[in-house]
Design a protein around this motif. Structure first.
Motif, PDB file in Angstrom:
ATOM      1  N   VAL A  74      -7.269   0.176  -6.058  1.00 43.79           N
ATOM      2  CA  VAL A  74      -6.796  -1.113  -5.563  1.00 43.79           C
ATOM      3  C   VAL A  74      -6.901  -2.169  -6.648  1.00 43.79           C
ATOM      4  CG1 VAL A  74      -9.066  -1.652  -4.567  1.00 43.79           C
ATOM      5  CG2 VAL A  74      -7.040  -2.869  -3.754  1.00 43.79           C
ATOM      6  N   VAL A  75      -5.850  -2.966  -6.767  1.00 43.92           N
ATOM      7  CA  VAL A  75      -5.836  -4.099  -7.687  1.00 43.92           C
ATOM      8  C   VAL A  75      -5.311  -5.310  -6.930  1.00 43.92           C
ATOM      9  CG1 VAL A  75      -5.470  -2.630  -9.715  1.00 43.92           C
ATOM     10  CG2 VAL A  75      -3.498  -3.653  -8.542  1.00 43.92           C
ATOM     11  N   ALA A  76      -5.513  -6.475  -7.526  1.00 47.41           N
ATOM     12  CA  ALA A  76      -5.036  -7.712  -6.916  1.00 47.41           C
ATOM     13  C   ALA A  76      -4.095  -8.431  -7.870  1.00 47.41           C
ATOM     14  CB  ALA A  76      -6.213  -8.612  -6.567  1.00 47.41           C
ATOM     15  N   PHE A  77      -3.032  -8.950  -7.309  1.00 48.26           N
ATOM     16  CA  PHE A  77      -2.145  -9.876  -8.006  1.00 48.26           C
ATOM     17  C   PHE A  77      -2.215 -11.180  -7.217  1.00 48.26           C
ATOM     18  CE2 PHE A  77      -0.521  -5.707  -9.081  1.00 48.26           C
ATOM     19  CZ  PHE A  77      -0.154  -5.810 -10.414  1.00 48.26           C
ATOM     20  N   GLY A  78      -3.155 -12.037  -7.581  1.00 44.82           N
ATOM     21  CA  GLY A  78      -3.385 -13.233  -6.783  1.00 44.82           C
ATOM     22  C   GLY A  78      -3.879 -12.843  -5.408  1.00 44.82           C
ATOM     23  N   ARG A  79      -3.181 -13.291  -4.363  1.00 44.21           N
ATOM     24  CA  ARG A  79      -3.573 -12.984  -2.983  1.00 44.21           C
ATOM     25  C   ARG A  79      -3.048 -11.632  -2.510  1.00 44.21           C
ATOM     26  NH1 ARG A  79      -1.069 -17.440   0.421  1.00 44.21           N
ATOM     27  NH2 ARG A  79      -1.923 -16.145   2.100  1.00 44.21           N
ATOM     28  N   THR A  80      -2.269 -10.958  -3.335  1.00 44.46           N
ATOM     29  CA  THR A  80      -1.658  -9.693  -2.932  1.00 44.46           C
ATOM     30  C   THR A  80      -2.534  -8.514  -3.347  1.00 44.46           C
ATOM     31  OG1 THR A  80       0.529 -10.678  -3.264  1.00 44.46           O
ATOM     32  CG2 THR A  80       0.418  -8.282  -3.049  1.00 44.46           C
ATOM     33  N   SER A  81      -2.909  -7.688  -2.375  1.00 48.67           N
ATOM     34  CA  SER A  81      -3.642  -6.454  -2.659  1.00 48.67           C
ATOM     35  C   SER A  81      -2.646  -5.304  -2.786  1.00 48.67           C
ATOM     36  CB  SER A  81      -4.635  -6.135  -1.536  1.00 48.67           C
ATOM     37  OG  SER A  81      -5.684  -7.069  -1.510  1.00 48.67           O
ATOM     38  N   VAL A  82      -2.753  -4.557  -3.879  1.00 48.29           N
ATOM     39  CA  VAL A  82      -1.910  -3.377  -4.091  1.00 48.29           C
ATOM     40  C   VAL A  82      -2.829  -2.163  -4.131  1.00 48.29           C
ATOM     41  CG1 VAL A  82      -0.253  -2.230  -5.598  1.00 48.29           C
ATOM     42  CG2 VAL A  82      -0.220  -4.728  -5.378  1.00 48.29           C
ATOM     43  N   THR A  83      -2.594  -1.224  -3.234  1.00 50.12           N
ATOM     44  CA  THR A  83      -3.474  -0.067  -3.093  1.00 50.12           C
ATOM     45  C   THR A  83      -2.666   1.221  -3.125  1.00 50.12           C
ATOM     46  OG1 THR A  83      -4.915  -1.383  -1.649  1.00 50.12           O
ATOM     47  CG2 THR A  83      -5.286   0.994  -1.681  1.00 50.12           C
ATOM     48  N   VAL A  84      -3.174   2.200  -3.857  1.00 52.67           N
ATOM     49  CA  VAL A  84      -2.612   3.554  -3.840  1.00 52.67           C
ATOM     50  C   VAL A  84      -3.659   4.467  -3.225  1.00 52.67           C
ATOM     51  CG1 VAL A  84      -1.760   5.486  -5.217  1.00 52.67           C
ATOM     52  CG2 VAL A  84      -1.152   3.136  -5.850  1.00 52.67           C
ATOM     53  N   GLU A  85      -3.276   5.136  -2.142  1.00 50.35           N
ATOM     54  CA  GLU A  85      -4.191   6.015  -1.425  1.00 50.35           C
ATOM     55  C   GLU A  85      -3.740   7.465  -1.583  1.00 50.35           C
ATOM     56  OE1 GLU A  85      -5.403   2.880   2.136  1.00 50.35           O
ATOM     57  OE2 GLU A  85      -4.490   4.801   2.647  1.00 50.35           O
ATOM     58  N   HIS A  86      -4.666   8.316  -2.008  1.00 50.88           N
ATOM     59  CA  HIS A  86      -4.387   9.741  -2.185  1.00 50.88           C
ATOM     60  C   HIS A  86      -4.917  10.476  -0.951  1.00 50.88           C
ATOM     61  CE1 HIS A  86      -3.475   9.153  -6.550  1.00 50.88           C
ATOM     62  NE2 HIS A  86      -4.274   8.116  -6.362  1.00 50.88           N
ATOM     63  N   TRP A  87      -4.027  10.762  -0.007  1.00 50.45           N
ATOM     64  CA  TRP A  87      -4.449  11.334   1.270  1.00 50.45           C
ATOM     65  C   TRP A  87      -4.727  12.825   1.188  1.00 50.45           C
ATOM     66  CZ3 TRP A  87      -1.554   8.938   6.071  1.00 50.45           C
ATOM     67  CH2 TRP A  87      -1.816   7.568   6.114  1.00 50.45           C
ATOM     68  N   ASP A  88      -4.156  13.503   0.206  1.00 49.55           N
ATOM     69  CA  ASP A  88      -4.382  14.946   0.062  1.00 49.55           C
ATOM     70  C   ASP A  88      -5.173  15.192  -1.211  1.00 49.55           C
ATOM     71  OD1 ASP A  88      -2.970  16.383   2.266  1.00 49.55           O
ATOM     72  OD2 ASP A  88      -1.282  15.228   1.499  1.00 49.55           O
ATOM     73  N   THR A  89      -6.367  15.738  -1.063  1.00 45.39           N
ATOM     74  CA  THR A  89      -7.209  16.008  -2.223  1.00 45.39           C
ATOM     75  C   THR A  89      -7.064  17.469  -2.632  1.00 45.39           C
ATOM     76  OG1 THR A  89      -9.066  16.445  -0.738  1.00 45.39           O
ATOM     77  CG2 THR A  89      -8.887  14.232  -1.651  1.00 45.39           C
ATOM     78  N   PRO A  90      -7.038  17.746  -3.947  1.00 50.86           N
ATOM     79  CA  PRO A  90      -6.906  19.136  -4.394  1.00 50.86           C
ATOM     80  C   PRO A  90      -8.165  19.938  -4.090  1.00 50.86           C
ATOM     81  CG  PRO A  90      -7.339  17.679  -6.258  1.00 50.86           C
ATOM     82  CD  PRO A  90      -7.139  16.793  -5.069  1.00 50.86           C
ATOM     83  N   ARG A 149       0.841  -1.200   0.000  1.00 50.03           N
ATOM     84  CA  ARG A 149       0.000   0.000   0.000  1.00 50.03           C
ATOM     85  C   ARG A 149       0.875   1.248   0.000  1.00 50.03           C
ATOM     86  NH1 ARG A 149      -3.520  -1.255   4.134  1.00 50.03           N
ATOM     87  NH2 ARG A 149      -2.586   0.065   5.719  1.00 50.03           N
ATOM     88  N   VAL A 150       0.477   2.227  -0.784  1.00 46.64           N
ATOM     89  CA  VAL A 150       1.201   3.495  -0.851  1.00 46.64           C
ATOM     90  C   VAL A 150       0.273   4.615  -0.402  1.00 46.64           C
ATOM     91  CG1 VAL A 150       2.435   5.131  -2.316  1.00 46.64           C
ATOM     92  CG2 VAL A 150       2.640   2.676  -2.753  1.00 46.64           C
ATOM     93  N   HIS A 151       0.730   5.388   0.581  1.00 52.07           N
ATOM     94  CA  HIS A 151       0.011   6.577   1.037  1.00 52.07           C
ATOM     95  C   HIS A 151       0.682   7.786   0.390  1.00 52.07           C
ATOM     96  CE1 HIS A 151      -0.184   3.971   4.909  1.00 52.07           C
ATOM     97  NE2 HIS A 151      -1.122   3.600   4.059  1.00 52.07           N
ATOM     98  N   LEU A 152      -0.023   8.480  -0.478  1.00 57.84           N
ATOM     99  CA  LEU A 152       0.523   9.679  -1.118  1.00 57.84           C
ATOM    100  C   LEU A 152       0.146  10.895  -0.285  1.00 57.84           C
ATOM    101  CD1 LEU A 152      -0.275   8.842  -4.844  1.00 57.84           C
ATOM    102  CD2 LEU A 152       1.987   8.871  -3.764  1.00 57.84           C
ATOM    103  N   LEU A 153       1.151  11.554   0.281  1.00 62.67           N
ATOM    104  CA  LEU A 153       0.949  12.732   1.114  1.00 62.67           C
ATOM    105  C   LEU A 153       1.540  13.937   0.404  1.00 62.67           C
ATOM    106  CD1 LEU A 153       1.486  10.123   3.095  1.00 62.67           C
ATOM    107  CD2 LEU A 153       1.458  11.836   4.872  1.00 62.67           C
ATOM    108  N   GLY A 154       0.898  15.091   0.556  1.00 61.71           N
ATOM    109  CA  GLY A 154       1.361  16.273  -0.139  1.00 61.71           C
ATOM    110  C   GLY A 154       0.903  16.245  -1.588  1.00 61.71           C
ATOM    111  N   ALA A 155       1.641  16.958  -2.434  1.00 63.61           N
ATOM    112  CA  ALA A 155       1.245  17.070  -3.840  1.00 63.61           C
ATOM    113  C   ALA A 155       2.474  16.924  -4.724  1.00 63.61           C
ATOM    114  CB  ALA A 155       0.569  18.416  -4.091  1.00 63.61           C
ATOM    115  N   SER A 156       2.722  15.713  -5.188  1.00 61.14           N
ATOM    116  CA  SER A 156       3.828  15.449  -6.102  1.00 61.14           C
ATOM    117  C   SER A 156       3.302  14.610  -7.251  1.00 61.14           C
ATOM    118  CB  SER A 156       4.972  14.713  -5.394  1.00 61.14           C
ATOM    119  OG  SER A 156       5.911  14.227  -6.340  1.00 61.14           O
TER     120      SER A 156
END
Length: 241
Positions: free
Chosen positions: A117-133, A76-83
């Protein structure tokens, strides 16, 4: 996806980027050996101008020497700030996965965070955008005062304070920062420490370190959480805003 495969994908996606704090790898630190869990945890903090990508990994808790062959259950990736660059890098992790929104059902509720969020078999991969414009919501004055008074009330319960911090954090403003810092000057609050570290508020470092120093050696769960918050705050010092 094996942990070794997940790490390879992660390294490719964020290759060449600075890490703002030392990685926190549970399996490599004896302080966390007794944390009761079925998984190993890992954190990384990639930084770029304007933002941070906080990476969180879970893998099956097997013997440390063979953990790279175990299944990675969460990336899981938490995106903080604005990049924009970090957003693009994180998006690479999703390529080739099966869209799996059902894996989020009931986990987070309506917290305002946009998730992919997507799945690769049993692995969940998630990208979270914590800062909304866009402009931040502002609490009604009466609502703000009521929440601040709840935090100041010595008779309030930990649960009430936790909820009040969550509601105040919806605003994300200087006045909310001051209220949370005032709370921390009187007593520790894990929720307030989480919020202020997420915002990169350097003035929360002293109460955060006090809370970390107060953790008993037989409490590896809180030790892990607070150590991760300190390193998140460390990473913010490398972000050019």
């Amino acid at each position: 996806m094996k942990l070794s495969e997940a790490l390879a994908v992660l390294e490719r996606s964020f290759s060449g980027l600075e890490e703002g704090a030392p990685r926190l790898v549970e399996a490599e630190d004896d302080r966390f050996a007794l944390r009761p869990s079925a998984v190993w945890l890992e954190y990384r903090w990639y930084v770029r101008a304007g933002g941070m990508a906080e990476v969180f990994l879970k893998s099956e808790r097997v013997r440390a020497g063979v953990r790279f062959h175990a299944e990675a259950t969460v990336l899981r990736v938490h995106l903080l700030g604005a990049s924009s660059e970090l957003s693009e890098r994180a998006a690479q992790l999703l390529v080739g996965g099966r869209p799996a929104p059902e894996r989020l059902m009931g986990l987070f509720g309506d917290d305002g965070v946009r998730r992919e969020v997507v799945a690769f078999g049993r692995t969940s991969v998630t990208v979270e955008h914590w800062d909304t414009p866009g402009p931040r919501p502002v609490l009604a004055e009466a609502r703000f005062r009521a929440l601040a008074e709840r935090l100041a009330d010595p008779a309030s319960t930990p649960e009430e304070r936790h909820e009040a911090v969550q509601r105040l954090a919806d605003e994300r403003s200087p006045r909310v920062v001051e209220v949370l810092l005032e709370l921390l000057s009187r007593q520790s609050s894990l929720m307030a420490l989480r919020v202020l570290s997420e915002w990169g508020e350097e003035r929360s470092r002293a109460p955060l370190l006090r809370a970390l120093d107060a953790v008993r050696p037989d409490n590896p769960a809180d030790l892990w959480t607070l150590t991760a918050l300190v390193r998140r705050l460390d990473a913010w010092t490398h972000v050019k805003r």
